[in-house]
Design a protein around this motif. Structure first.
Motif, PDB file in Angstrom:
ATOM      1  N   ALA A 175     -32.081  14.101 -76.016  1.00 55.40           N
ATOM      2  CA  ALA A 175     -32.131  13.305 -75.439  1.00 55.40           C
ATOM      3  C   ALA A 175     -31.353  12.653 -76.952  1.00 55.40           C
ATOM      4  O   ALA A 175     -30.658  11.345 -76.008  1.00 55.40           O
ATOM      5  N   LEU A 176     -31.622  12.885 -78.060  1.00 57.36           N
ATOM      6  CA  LEU A 176     -30.407  12.641 -78.711  1.00 57.36           C
ATOM      7  C   LEU A 176     -28.837  12.936 -78.579  1.00 57.36           C
ATOM      8  O   LEU A 176     -27.484  12.060 -78.685  1.00 57.36           O
ATOM      9  N   ASN A 177     -28.735  14.138 -77.557  1.00 57.35           N
ATOM     10  CA  ASN A 177     -26.749  13.887 -76.961  1.00 57.35           C
ATOM     11  C   ASN A 177     -26.389  12.498 -76.432  1.00 57.35           C
ATOM     12  O   ASN A 177     -25.124  12.260 -76.299  1.00 57.35           O
ATOM     13  N   GLN A 178     -27.352  11.449 -75.719  1.00 53.66           N
ATOM     14  CA  GLN A 178     -27.303  10.659 -75.251  1.00 53.66           C
ATOM     15  C   GLN A 178     -26.515   9.734 -75.890  1.00 53.66           C
ATOM     16  O   GLN A 178     -26.094   8.374 -76.203  1.00 53.66           O
ATOM     17  N   LEU A 179     -27.349   9.772 -77.210  1.00 51.27           N
ATOM     18  CA  LEU A 179     -26.169   9.013 -78.578  1.00 51.27           C
ATOM     19  C   LEU A 179     -25.392   8.702 -78.208  1.00 51.27           C
ATOM     20  O   LEU A 179     -24.969   8.841 -79.053  1.00 51.27           O
ATOM     21  N   ALA A 180     -25.118   7.241 -78.339  1.00 50.91           N
ATOM     22  CA  ALA A 180     -23.456   6.571 -78.160  1.00 50.91           C
ATOM     23  C   ALA A 180     -22.818   6.688 -79.705  1.00 50.91           C
ATOM     24  O   ALA A 180     -21.312   7.313 -80.143  1.00 50.91           O
ATOM     25  N   GLY A 181     -23.717   6.458 -80.815  1.00 52.55           N
ATOM     26  CA  GLY A 181     -23.359   6.419 -82.228  1.00 52.55           C
ATOM     27  C   GLY A 181     -24.693   5.397 -82.471  1.00 52.55           C
ATOM     28  O   GLY A 181     -25.293   4.747 -82.578  1.00 52.55           O
ATOM     29  N   GLY A 182     -24.321   4.850 -83.720  1.00 52.04           N
ATOM     30  CA  GLY A 182     -24.848   4.639 -84.755  1.00 52.04           C
ATOM     31  C   GLY A 182     -26.308   5.444 -85.456  1.00 52.04           C
ATOM     32  O   GLY A 182     -27.097   5.059 -86.476  1.00 52.04           O
ATOM     33  N   ALA A 183     -26.597   6.842 -85.751  1.00 52.02           N
ATOM     34  CA  ALA A 183     -27.396   7.505 -85.296  1.00 52.02           C
ATOM     35  C   ALA A 183     -27.008   8.482 -86.935  1.00 52.02           C
ATOM     36  O   ALA A 183     -25.510   9.167 -86.479  1.00 52.02           O
ATOM     37  N   VAL A 184     -27.671   8.679 -87.778  1.00 45.20           N
ATOM     38  CA  VAL A 184     -27.510  10.093 -88.574  1.00 45.20           C
ATOM     39  C   VAL A 184     -28.721  11.821 -88.028  1.00 45.20           C
ATOM     40  O   VAL A 184     -29.451  11.422 -87.646  1.00 45.20           O
ATOM     41  N   ILE A 185     -27.696  12.626 -88.126  1.00 48.16           N
ATOM     42  CA  ILE A 185     -27.795  13.413 -87.209  1.00 48.16           C
ATOM     43  C   ILE A 185     -28.234  15.254 -87.993  1.00 48.16           C
ATOM     44  O   ILE A 185     -27.453  15.522 -88.423  1.00 48.16           O
ATOM     45  N   MET A 186     -29.687  15.150 -88.412  1.00 54.09           N
ATOM     46  CA  MET A 186     -29.176  16.300 -89.516  1.00 54.09           C
ATOM     47  C   MET A 186     -30.410  17.540 -88.771  1.00 54.09           C
ATOM     48  O   MET A 186     -31.585  17.400 -88.447  1.00 54.09           O
ATOM     49  N   ALA A 187     -29.636  18.527 -88.028  1.00 52.25           N
ATOM     50  CA  ALA A 187     -30.145  19.622 -88.069  1.00 52.25           C
ATOM     51  C   ALA A 187     -29.367  20.783 -88.267  1.00 52.25           C
ATOM     52  O   ALA A 187     -28.520  20.918 -89.122  1.00 52.25           O
ATOM     53  N   GLY A 188     -30.209  22.199 -87.893  1.00 52.39           N
ATOM     54  CA  GLY A 188     -30.303  23.458 -88.354  1.00 52.39           C
ATOM     55  C   GLY A 188     -29.209  24.301 -87.656  1.00 52.39           C
ATOM     56  O   GLY A 188     -29.380  23.927 -86.529  1.00 52.39           O
ATOM     57  N   SER A 189     -28.610  25.156 -87.666  1.00 57.46           N
ATOM     58  CA  SER A 189     -28.349  25.946 -89.005  1.00 57.46           C
ATOM     59  C   SER A 189     -27.482  25.208 -90.065  1.00 57.46           C
ATOM     60  O   SER A 189     -26.236  24.839 -89.446  1.00 57.46           O
ATOM     61  N   GLY A 190     -27.436  25.137 -91.377  1.00 57.69           N
ATOM     62  CA  GLY A 190     -26.645  25.139 -92.608  1.00 57.69           C
ATOM     63  C   GLY A 190     -25.223  25.377 -92.043  1.00 57.69           C
ATOM     64  O   GLY A 190     -24.463  24.817 -91.967  1.00 57.69           O
TER      65      GLY A 190
END
Length: 460
Positions: free
Chosen positions: A328-343
């Motif tokens: 669902a995060l892939n639908q965010l047009a903007g305005g967010a910080v997404i922290m995801a693995g792997s580094g």
């Protein structure tokens, strides 16, 4: 006493060293090799020793490149005891189960391709059952500064390495006929004066020192400008209407970035209700484990904890455990910080977020950790104009930013000071790119320097 080298020899991943002393065969770490596709063959290859003959495994910490082949070791016959700190016990379980899941998912993807081409389906390096079986081998819990007797005349003492929660340097001592010899394994050493964890401790003198050289050829940027650079990169992405994607190591780096984001929102340097998503089941579990081990914190973080302040909590922080929530995060047009693995972007959910944001000129990809050669993170950092993700050719148009001041590793001068305090007669350099290793070797004085190759054996 003898030592042989089976990983992280003139490279940065796959740490694995074998010591023979007092009739024991003691393995220090058993890490996964990470990098390009050819690395898969290195991970599946023979260890260079018989796992059935290993008596004890001493684990410095729970990063994948130090513990990631333990399930394979057990699968191939290791049945001895694994000794680590209490925090490492907990973190290793999360890391190994996550790694097994990724191995299984990768094997499924390859199996579909193999089926279409009429080829036999590949097997995962190890599976979830292998990881659970390996966890059954974890035995005694080490306490910093307290010797653990491994056999008559052989003991191991763990010292706080300040790298991630529960990380340790290990001093092995062997006594025979009234004489003693000692060898210290640095593990990965932490960066001084960082939030959350204590600074690295230095073990007593040892004749031989086996030490990492990840940043043996460079100094880190100052921390405060690096934090401001992170805030500026996020604010710029928000101003453009895009997202800020932060490929994040689940252990230590995720918690450290959350710590700074909390400070930024409290100080008005970031929007008060900044939407932050921690999109990594492993990082979420690791953060919960961090909360259970305030005894590992430095004085400042411990004070926050004692006051009832959660060092990692933000007003608009959301944990996304389920894959549907991640999608669902892939639908965010903007305005967010997404922290995801792997580094290093070698797997995990961050690759999906890169697929949906790399081509966007308004988004930012912010790298806050080390990227080994051959990894997607390094390929992007080195300036690739296009990359292939999930069968799609993706143009790289997002703003890419690398912030080097957040390293969890000691830099050149910190490594030198730590080595000089131990005063070893022999210094064995491992866990670093050969260029960094050679640059560091040139600065060492009053010690024999060895840069072993994989499979090399030395009498101590």
């Amino acid at each position: 006493m003898k030592i042989s080298f089976h990983g992280a020899d003139r490279n940065v991943t796959g740490s694995c060293h074998l010591v023979e002393a007092g009739g024991l065969r003691i393995l220090v770490d058993c890490g996964l090799f990470q990098g390009g596709r050819e690395i898969d063959e290195d991970n599946a290859a023979d260890f260079g020793f018989d796992p059935r003959q290993i008596d004890i495994l001493l684990l410095t910490h729970a990063h994948l490149d130090h513990c990631g082949r333990i399930p394979l070791l057990a699968q191939r016959g290791f049945s001895g005891e694994i000794i680590a700190t209490a925090a490492t016990h907990e973190l290793a379980r999360v890391v190994l189960l996550d790694s097994a899941h990724l191995q299984e998912e990768e094997a499924k993807r390859h199996a579909r391709r193999a089926y279409r081409r009429g080829r036999p389906a590949p097997e995962p390096l190890y599976n979830t059952l292998d990881a659970l079986n390996a966890m059954d081998l974890f035995g005694r819990k080490a306490h910093y500064g307290e010797p653990i007797q491994l056999a008559d005349g052989v003991s191991a003492t763990f010292y706080d390495a300040g790298h991630i929660l529960g990380s340790a340097s290990i001093r092995l001592e062997y006594r025979d006929s009234g004489k003693s010899k000692a060898i210290v394994f640095s593990g990965d050493l932490g960066n001084k004066d960082r939030p959350i964890l204590r600074d690295p401790h230095t073990p007593p003198h040892a004749e031989t020192l086996v030490m990492e050289t990840t940043y043996g050829d460079r100094l880190h940027k100052a921390l405060e400008p690096s934090i401001q650079e992170l805030y500026d990169a996020i604010n710029a992405a928000l101003a453009r209407g895009g997202n800020a994607i932060i490929p994040t190591f689940a252990l230590e780096r995720a918690q450290e970035v959350l710590y700074y984001l909390r400070e930024g929102t409290e100080q008005g340097l970031l929007p008060k209700r900044l939407p932050v998503f921690l999109d990594s089941p492993m990082a979420i579990s690791a953060t919960e484990i961090f909360r259970r081990h305030p005894e590992c914190y430095d004085a400042e973080a411990r004070a926050l904890f004692d006051q009832g302040t959660d060092p990692f909590a933000l007003p608009s922080l959301r944990f996304t455990r389920e894959s549907s929530e991640s999608m669902a995060l892939n639908q965010l047009a903007g305005g967010a910080v997404i922290m995801a693995g792997s580094g290093m972007c070698t797997g995990g959910r961050v690759r999906h977020h890169l697929r949906h944001n790399l081509w966007r000129r308004d988004s930012a990809i912010i790298f806050v950790g080390f990227a080994a050669p051959g990894t997607l993170a390094r390929i992007l950092i080195d300036g690739a104009e296009r990359v292939r993700l999930f069968g799609d050719d993706i143009p790289v148009q997002a703003h890419l930013q690398t912030i080097n001041g957040f390293s969890a590793h000691a830099d050149r001068d910190e490594l030198l000071a730590w080595q000089q305090a131990i005063k070893p007669e022999r210094t064995i350099l491992v866990h670093g790119e050969e260029k960094a290793m050679r640059a560091f070797a040139e600065r060492l004085e009053g010690t024999e320097v060895v840069m072993p190759r994989q499979g090399q054996r030395l009498a101590l």
